[in-house]
Design a protein around this motif. Structure first.
Motif, short mmCIF file in Angstrom:
data_model
loop_
_atom_site.label_atom_id
_atom_site.label_comp_id
_atom_site.label_asym_id
_atom_site.label_seq_id
_atom_site.Cartn_x
_atom_site.Cartn_y
_atom_site.Cartn_z
N ILE A 155 5.33 -39.17 15.62
CA ILE A 155 4.33 -38.22 16.11
C ILE A 155 4.81 -37.57 17.40
O ILE A 155 4.68 -36.35 17.58
CB ILE A 155 2.97 -38.93 16.30
CG1 ILE A 155 2.42 -39.37 14.95
CG2 ILE A 155 1.99 -38.02 17.02
CD1 ILE A 155 1.20 -40.25 15.04
N ALA A 175 7.53 -35.04 16.59
CA ALA A 175 6.96 -33.83 15.98
C ALA A 175 6.27 -32.98 17.04
O ALA A 175 6.40 -31.75 17.04
CB ALA A 175 5.97 -34.22 14.88
N ARG A 176 5.56 -33.62 17.94
CA ARG A 176 4.89 -32.89 19.01
C ARG A 176 5.91 -32.21 19.93
O ARG A 176 5.74 -31.05 20.31
CB ARG A 176 4.00 -33.84 19.81
CG ARG A 176 3.24 -33.14 20.92
CD ARG A 176 2.37 -34.08 21.68
NE ARG A 176 1.21 -34.42 20.85
CZ ARG A 176 0.32 -35.32 21.19
NH1 ARG A 176 0.45 -36.00 22.31
NH2 ARG A 176 -0.70 -35.57 20.43
N TRP A 191 7.33 -29.23 18.19
CA TRP A 191 6.33 -28.16 18.18
C TRP A 191 6.33 -27.42 19.52
O TRP A 191 6.34 -26.19 19.57
CB TRP A 191 4.97 -28.77 17.87
CG TRP A 191 3.83 -27.81 17.93
CD1 TRP A 191 2.87 -27.74 18.89
CD2 TRP A 191 3.52 -26.77 17.00
NE1 TRP A 191 1.99 -26.74 18.62
CE2 TRP A 191 2.37 -26.12 17.46
CE3 TRP A 191 4.11 -26.32 15.84
CZ2 TRP A 191 1.80 -25.05 16.80
CZ3 TRP A 191 3.54 -25.25 15.17
CH2 TRP A 191 2.40 -24.63 15.65
N GLU A 218 12.58 -27.23 12.94
CA GLU A 218 11.61 -28.17 13.50
C GLU A 218 10.22 -27.98 12.86
O GLU A 218 9.55 -28.93 12.50
CB GLU A 218 11.51 -28.02 15.01
CG GLU A 218 12.76 -28.39 15.77
CD GLU A 218 13.69 -27.19 15.98
OE1 GLU A 218 13.45 -26.14 15.38
OE2 GLU A 218 14.65 -27.34 16.75
N LEU A 219 9.82 -26.69 12.77
CA LEU A 219 8.52 -26.42 12.16
C LEU A 219 8.51 -26.80 10.69
O LEU A 219 7.51 -27.30 10.17
CB LEU A 219 8.14 -24.95 12.32
CG LEU A 219 7.61 -24.54 13.67
CD1 LEU A 219 7.22 -23.07 13.65
CD2 LEU A 219 6.44 -25.39 14.09
N CYS A 231 7.93 -30.44 10.55
CA CYS A 231 6.52 -30.76 10.85
C CYS A 231 5.63 -30.42 9.65
O CYS A 231 4.73 -31.20 9.30
CB CYS A 231 6.04 -29.99 12.08
SG CYS A 231 6.77 -30.56 13.63
N LEU A 233 6.07 -33.05 7.03
CA LEU A 233 5.35 -34.28 7.39
C LEU A 233 3.86 -34.14 7.12
O LEU A 233 3.20 -35.06 6.64
CB LEU A 233 5.58 -34.63 8.86
CG LEU A 233 6.94 -35.22 9.19
CD1 LEU A 233 7.10 -35.36 10.70
CD2 LEU A 233 7.09 -36.58 8.52
N LEU A 234 3.30 -32.97 7.44
CA LEU A 234 1.88 -32.75 7.18
C LEU A 234 1.57 -32.72 5.69
O LEU A 234 0.56 -33.24 5.24
CB LEU A 234 1.41 -31.45 7.85
CG LEU A 234 1.35 -31.48 9.37
CD1 LEU A 234 1.06 -30.09 9.90
CD2 LEU A 234 0.31 -32.47 9.84
#
Length: 102
Positions: free
Chosen positions: A5, A8-9, A12, A32-33, A36, A39-40
């Motif tokens: 987490i 990922a943050r 972001w 990176e996005l 993310c 992952l979502l």
């Protein structure tokens, strides 16, 4: 899971910083996005389990009752027919009760 987490943050925020520095920065090209988003989409697993094959639900022929709803028939006509059957049954019960009372 907490390190994931945090990573990922951080990714972001890095992408947002790059976008602030360069307005023309293409968010679609950001790895990176994409990570993310993956992952979502996969509830944090990073990969998606294969969907189970579709179930073929069939009943043996002849097991459907005649008054049972058939998905190929008009739903309104089915409901109207069931209501009429119910009204007829109630009228006959009331008539029988009236005759037994007199």
């Amino acid at each position: 899971i907490l390190p994931l987490i945090k990573a990922a943050r951080a990714a972001w925020f890095n992408v947002l910083e790059q976008k602030l520095e360069d307005v023309r920065y293409d968010l679609q090209s950001s790895k990176e996005l994409k990570a993310c988003i993956q992952l979502l989409r996969t509830n944090g697993l990073g990969y998606r389990r294969h969907s189970p094959p579709p179930m073929q639900r069939q009943r043996p022929k002849g097991t459907r009752k005649e008054d049972e709803f058939n998905e190929w028939q008009d739903e309104n006509s089915y409901l109207m027919r069931r209501d009429q059957e119910n009204n007829d049954r109630m009228k006959s019960a009331w008539n029988a009760a009236k005759q037994s009372a007199t």
